[in-house]
Write a protein that holds these residues in place. Structure first.
Motif, PDB file in Angstrom:
ATOM      1  N   ILE A 171       0.822  -1.223   0.000  1.00 30.41           N
ATOM      2  CA  ILE A 171       0.000   0.000   0.000  1.00 30.41           C
ATOM      3  C   ILE A 171       0.855   1.272   0.000  1.00 30.41           C
ATOM      4  O   ILE A 171       0.423   2.310  -0.485  1.00 30.41           O
ATOM      5  CB  ILE A 171      -0.995   0.018   1.191  1.00 30.41           C
ATOM      6  N   VAL A 172       2.064   1.188   0.572  1.00 30.91           N
ATOM      7  CA  VAL A 172       2.978   2.349   0.548  1.00 30.91           C
ATOM      8  C   VAL A 172       4.397   1.858   0.280  1.00 30.91           C
ATOM      9  O   VAL A 172       4.724   0.703   0.574  1.00 30.91           O
ATOM     10  CB  VAL A 172       2.996   3.144   1.886  1.00 30.91           C
ATOM     11  N   THR A 173       5.244   2.746  -0.214  1.00 29.61           N
ATOM     12  CA  THR A 173       6.670   2.417  -0.342  1.00 29.61           C
ATOM     13  C   THR A 173       7.460   3.371   0.553  1.00 29.61           C
ATOM     14  O   THR A 173       6.899   4.305   1.125  1.00 29.61           O
ATOM     15  CB  THR A 173       7.140   2.497  -1.799  1.00 29.61           C
ATOM     16  N   GLY A 174       8.755   3.092   0.665  1.00 29.91           N
ATOM     17  CA  GLY A 174       9.586   3.884   1.568  1.00 29.91           C
ATOM     18  C   GLY A 174       9.433   3.411   3.004  1.00 29.91           C
ATOM     19  O   GLY A 174       9.645   4.169   3.955  1.00 29.91           O
ATOM     20  N   LYS A 175       9.030   2.137   3.156  1.00 34.56           N
ATOM     21  CA  LYS A 175       8.876   1.565   4.502  1.00 34.56           C
ATOM     22  C   LYS A 175      10.249   1.169   5.053  1.00 34.56           C
ATOM     23  O   LYS A 175      11.198   0.990   4.284  1.00 34.56           O
ATOM     24  CB  LYS A 175       7.990   0.297   4.423  1.00 34.56           C
ATOM     25  N   PRO A 176      10.348   0.946   6.375  1.00 33.84           N
ATOM     26  CA  PRO A 176      11.598   0.397   6.903  1.00 33.84           C
ATOM     27  C   PRO A 176      11.817  -0.999   6.305  1.00 33.84           C
ATOM     28  O   PRO A 176      10.829  -1.690   6.000  1.00 33.84           O
ATOM     29  CB  PRO A 176      11.343   0.292   8.407  1.00 33.84           C
ATOM     30  N   VAL A 177      13.076  -1.404   6.181  1.00 34.74           N
ATOM     31  CA  VAL A 177      13.378  -2.720   5.600  1.00 34.74           C
ATOM     32  C   VAL A 177      12.680  -3.821   6.405  1.00 34.74           C
ATOM     33  O   VAL A 177      12.175  -4.799   5.840  1.00 34.74           O
ATOM     34  CB  VAL A 177      14.917  -2.929   5.542  1.00 34.74           C
ATOM     35  N   GLU A 178      12.577  -3.636   7.735  1.00 34.21           N
ATOM     36  CA  GLU A 178      11.940  -4.645   8.605  1.00 34.21           C
ATOM     37  C   GLU A 178      10.465  -4.859   8.266  1.00 34.21           C
ATOM     38  O   GLU A 178       9.890  -5.897   8.554  1.00 34.21           O
ATOM     39  CB  GLU A 178      12.004  -4.203  10.084  1.00 34.21           C
ATOM     40  N   LEU A 179       9.830  -3.850   7.622  1.00 29.81           N
ATOM     41  CA  LEU A 179       8.395  -3.968   7.290  1.00 29.81           C
ATOM     42  C   LEU A 179       8.167  -4.140   5.792  1.00 29.81           C
ATOM     43  O   LEU A 179       7.095  -3.848   5.290  1.00 29.81           O
ATOM     44  CB  LEU A 179       7.645  -2.716   7.762  1.00 29.81           C
ATOM     45  N   GLY A 180       9.200  -4.557   5.071  1.00 27.20           N
ATOM     46  CA  GLY A 180       9.022  -4.786   3.634  1.00 27.20           C
ATOM     47  C   GLY A 180       9.607  -3.696   2.760  1.00 27.20           C
ATOM     48  O   GLY A 180       9.383  -3.671   1.552  1.00 27.20           O
ATOM     49  N   GLY A 181      10.374  -2.780   3.354  1.00 30.69           N
ATOM     50  CA  GLY A 181      11.090  -1.782   2.546  1.00 30.69           C
ATOM     51  C   GLY A 181      12.171  -2.460   1.725  1.00 30.69           C
ATOM     52  O   GLY A 181      12.594  -3.574   2.050  1.00 30.69           O
ATOM     53  N   SER A 182      12.622  -1.805   0.655  1.00 30.56           N
ATOM     54  CA  SER A 182      13.625  -2.419  -0.217  1.00 30.56           C
ATOM     55  C   SER A 182      15.032  -2.043   0.208  1.00 30.56           C
ATOM     56  O   SER A 182      15.297  -0.891   0.578  1.00 30.56           O
ATOM     57  CB  SER A 182      13.420  -1.952  -1.663  1.00 30.56           C
ATOM     58  N   LEU A 183      15.931  -3.002   0.121  1.00 27.51           N
ATOM     59  CA  LEU A 183      17.348  -2.669   0.254  1.00 27.51           C
ATOM     60  C   LEU A 183      17.677  -1.694  -0.879  1.00 27.51           C
ATOM     61  O   LEU A 183      17.130  -1.800  -1.978  1.00 27.51           O
ATOM     62  CB  LEU A 183      18.206  -3.933   0.125  1.00 27.51           C
ATOM     63  N   GLY A 184      18.537  -0.737  -0.605  1.00 28.34           N
ATOM     64  CA  GLY A 184      18.965   0.202  -1.647  1.00 28.34           C
ATOM     65  C   GLY A 184      18.046   1.392  -1.839  1.00 28.34           C
ATOM     66  O   GLY A 184      18.344   2.291  -2.621  1.00 28.34           O
ATOM     67  N   ARG A 185      16.875   1.426  -1.132  1.00 29.71           N
ATOM     68  CA  ARG A 185      15.948   2.554  -1.341  1.00 29.71           C
ATOM     69  C   ARG A 185      16.517   3.853  -0.783  1.00 29.71           C
ATOM     70  O   ARG A 185      16.403   4.902  -1.413  1.00 29.71           O
ATOM     71  CB  ARG A 185      14.583   2.250  -0.707  1.00 29.71           C
ATOM     72  N   GLU A 186      17.165   3.767   0.400  1.00 31.35           N
ATOM     73  CA  GLU A 186      17.638   4.987   1.062  1.00 31.35           C
ATOM     74  C   GLU A 186      18.581   5.784   0.154  1.00 31.35           C
ATOM     75  O   GLU A 186      18.470   7.002   0.038  1.00 31.35           O
ATOM     76  CB  GLU A 186      18.347   4.628   2.372  1.00 31.35           C
ATOM     77  N   GLU A 187      19.489   5.085  -0.520  1.00 26.53           N
ATOM     78  CA  GLU A 187      20.492   5.791  -1.321  1.00 26.53           C
ATOM     79  C   GLU A 187      20.105   5.915  -2.797  1.00 26.53           C
ATOM     80  O   GLU A 187      20.881   6.401  -3.613  1.00 26.53           O
ATOM     81  CB  GLU A 187      21.863   5.118  -1.182  1.00 26.53           C
ATOM     82  N   ALA A 188      18.875   5.452  -3.169  1.00 26.41           N
ATOM     83  CA  ALA A 188      18.525   5.306  -4.586  1.00 26.41           C
ATOM     84  C   ALA A 188      18.555   6.629  -5.368  1.00 26.41           C
ATOM     85  O   ALA A 188      19.022   6.662  -6.510  1.00 26.41           O
ATOM     86  CB  ALA A 188      17.148   4.667  -4.721  1.00 26.41           C
ATOM     87  N   THR A 189      18.072   7.715  -4.763  1.00 28.60           N
ATOM     88  CA  THR A 189      18.014   8.974  -5.525  1.00 28.60           C
ATOM     89  C   THR A 189      19.427   9.523  -5.749  1.00 28.60           C
ATOM     90  O   THR A 189      19.754   9.990  -6.847  1.00 28.60           O
ATOM     91  CB  THR A 189      17.109   9.998  -4.810  1.00 28.60           C
ATOM     92  N   GLY A 190      20.274   9.420  -4.719  1.00 31.61           N
ATOM     93  CA  GLY A 190      21.667   9.851  -4.869  1.00 31.61           C
ATOM     94  C   GLY A 190      22.417   8.963  -5.852  1.00 31.61           C
ATOM     95  O   GLY A 190      23.203   9.438  -6.676  1.00 31.61           O
ATOM     96  N   ARG A 191      22.154   7.658  -5.802  1.00 34.33           N
ATOM     97  CA  ARG A 191      22.812   6.736  -6.735  1.00 34.33           C
ATOM     98  C   ARG A 191      22.376   7.041  -8.171  1.00 34.33           C
ATOM     99  O   ARG A 191      23.187   7.089  -9.089  1.00 34.33           O
ATOM    100  CB  ARG A 191      22.481   5.279  -6.366  1.00 34.33           C
ATOM    101  N   GLY A 192      21.065   7.255  -8.338  1.00 36.14           N
ATOM    102  CA  GLY A 192      20.545   7.585  -9.669  1.00 36.14           C
ATOM    103  C   GLY A 192      21.168   8.879 -10.191  1.00 36.14           C
ATOM    104  O   GLY A 192      21.521   8.986 -11.371  1.00 36.14           O
ATOM    105  N   THR A 193      21.313   9.859  -9.308  1.00 36.38           N
ATOM    106  CA  THR A 193      21.933  11.139  -9.695  1.00 36.38           C
ATOM    107  C   THR A 193      23.369  10.909 -10.176  1.00 36.38           C
ATOM    108  O   THR A 193      23.800  11.478 -11.197  1.00 36.38           O
ATOM    109  CB  THR A 193      21.923  12.111  -8.486  1.00 36.38           C
TER     110      THR A 193
END
Ligand code: NAD
Length: 413
Positions: A171-193
């Protein structure tokens, strides 16, 4: 507040230009400009002192031709329906540009979160999510964090929705990894940049290993962009945050600065580099200038001092329309926000896919797929830029709008 004047609003100006160059029928252009649905809700909640208070929240669903509405929810005192509408529209083009099966949406609550306790913010968040419950769902509209909302707020949203509808991590994204968040999400925008900057270096004949980079903003996006560009061999000669800038012509010690910033939430107090102001930072001679903090950071008052080869827009709307026109005349390229910072929503999409499959990907999987998406989008945009002789921003909108238009005609025609 959103700016609806197309001469200073680069999104609106780019939309109009792209529509003209695509030769789009006016009825379709008009249909795609208009949001599908806008919901304004009153959110009553109990204060810690027992009083009942209420705030206003919004969810705008701009377009779902290519998939469920997708976009963040922000908490800020300046949130209003026009701003949310403009940001929802931008999400439609961003998700289309990187070719993920989503449309665009955005939401917000008009509060200054620093005025509320954590318990009050939890009650506001849960009540808001209950209020928008009739129009969201894992195949309908999938919110995410934005300004002043985070993994904790997403956990409350997911919990609130799951209590009504059964366990629904998608139902939402950007969750903590413990609740089904994705590995790599935290740094994704900087990595994409960083990935997009590398591609731009190649096309603009800049040797990445000898390149000098200046970054405004050292938060989530700016600090990770600095870290990955440093790993690519760039020299990061200056960075800044709200406290001011640090400059070292020989290159800042990014790894130590990154750790200092993680610990203290500011670059202030770091040993290396000479202190400079944000205005001085923007005027430094460099190959890549990466605004990763605020909207309209480069505007008519400071555009003449810009002294870089390429601006990589990591923040949303950091270059105003007037400034962009002047930079185009000076042959300073701009890699636009909808391309540069699309890494975040791309990994949000990966999070959703993992949640739907109930299967976790490795960080390597996530990063590899992110790289593919970003490079494909960059190449598509660059090909249009060359063919049509237009700036990267217009080319990005042409790719994005055309993809939505084709789906729209297939579904509605
Ligand atoms: P953040 O809050 O983590 O960091 C913002 C940074 O900007 C901080 O270092 C802050 O000190 C600095 N800053 C604030 N005011 C400043 C000023 N006046 N001068 C210089 N620096 C200043 O935010 P973030 O998540 O890194 O987002 C940065 C930008 O990127 C925003 O425009 C955001 O909308 C956009 N963006 C973020 C994401 C994401 O995934 N985080 C995705 C897409 C777009």
């Amino acid at each position: 507040m959103a700016n609806n004047n197309s001469s200073s609003n680069p999104t609106l100006a780019a939309y109009k230009k792209a529509v003209e160059l695509l030769g789009m029928k006016l009825n379709i252009a008009k249909a795609l400009e208009m949001p599908d649905r806008e919901l304004t809700v009153e959110v009553p909640f109990k204060m810690d002192n027992g009083d009942v208070n209420s705030v206003v929240g919004y969810r705008v669903q701009h377009n779902n031709t290519r998939g469920p509405f997708k976009g963040g929810i922000r908490y800020h005192q300046h949130v209003d329906i026009e701003e949310v509408r403009a940001l929802a529209t931008l999400m439609t083009w961003k998700t289309s540009l990187v070719d993920i099966p989503y449309g665009g949406g955005k939401g917000g609550i008009a509060i200054d979160p620093s005025n509320y306790s954590k318990n009050e913010l939890e009650r506001i968040s849960r009540k808001f999510f209950r209020a928008i419950d009739p129009i969201v769902g894992p195949n309908v509209d999938i919110p995410a964090p934005d300004v002043n909302t985070n993994a904790q707020v997403m956990s409350w949203f997911m919990d609130e929705y799951s209590q009504r509808h059964g366990y629904t991590p998608a139902i939402v994204t950007g969750k903590p990894v413990e609740l089904g968040g994705s590995l790599g999400r935290e740094e994704a925008t900087g990595r994409g940049t960083a990935i997009i900057t590398k591609e731009a270096a190649d096309k603009w004949n800049i040797d990445l290993n000898k390149s000098e980079v200046v970054i405004q903003g050292f938060g989530n996006v700016g600090s990770y962009a600095a870290k990955f560009l440093n790993e690519y061999g760039c020299k990061i000669i200056a960075v800044s945050d709200v406290s001011g800038g640090l400059y070292d012509p020989n290159g800042l010690d990014i790894n130590n600065l990154f750790d200092h910033n993680k610990k203290h939430r500011t670059i202030d107090g770091f040993g290396g580099g000479k202190k400079i102001t944000n205005e001085e930072l923007l005027a430094l001679k460099c190959d890549f200038l990466i605004p990763a903090a605020l909207g309209s950071a480069i505007n008519s008052s400071n555009v003449n001092s810009i002294n870089c080869k390429v601006i990589v827009e990591a923040a949303n709307g950091p270059v105003t329309g007037e400034a962009a026109d002047k930079l185009w005349k000076r042959k300073i390229a701009i890699i636009p926000d909808i391309l540069t910072n699309a890494g975040g929503v791309t990994v949000s999409y990966f999070e959703w896919v993992q949640n739907l499959q109930q299967f976790k990907w490795t960080k390597q999987d996530v990063n590899k797929k992110l790289q593919e998406k970003m490079i494909n989008a960059f190449n598509e945009v660059y090909a249009v830029k060359i063919e049509k002789k237009v700036p990267m921003r217009i080319a990005s909108f042409m790719v994005a709008i055309d993809r939505v238009q084709q789906s729209y005609i297939l579904r509605e025609g």
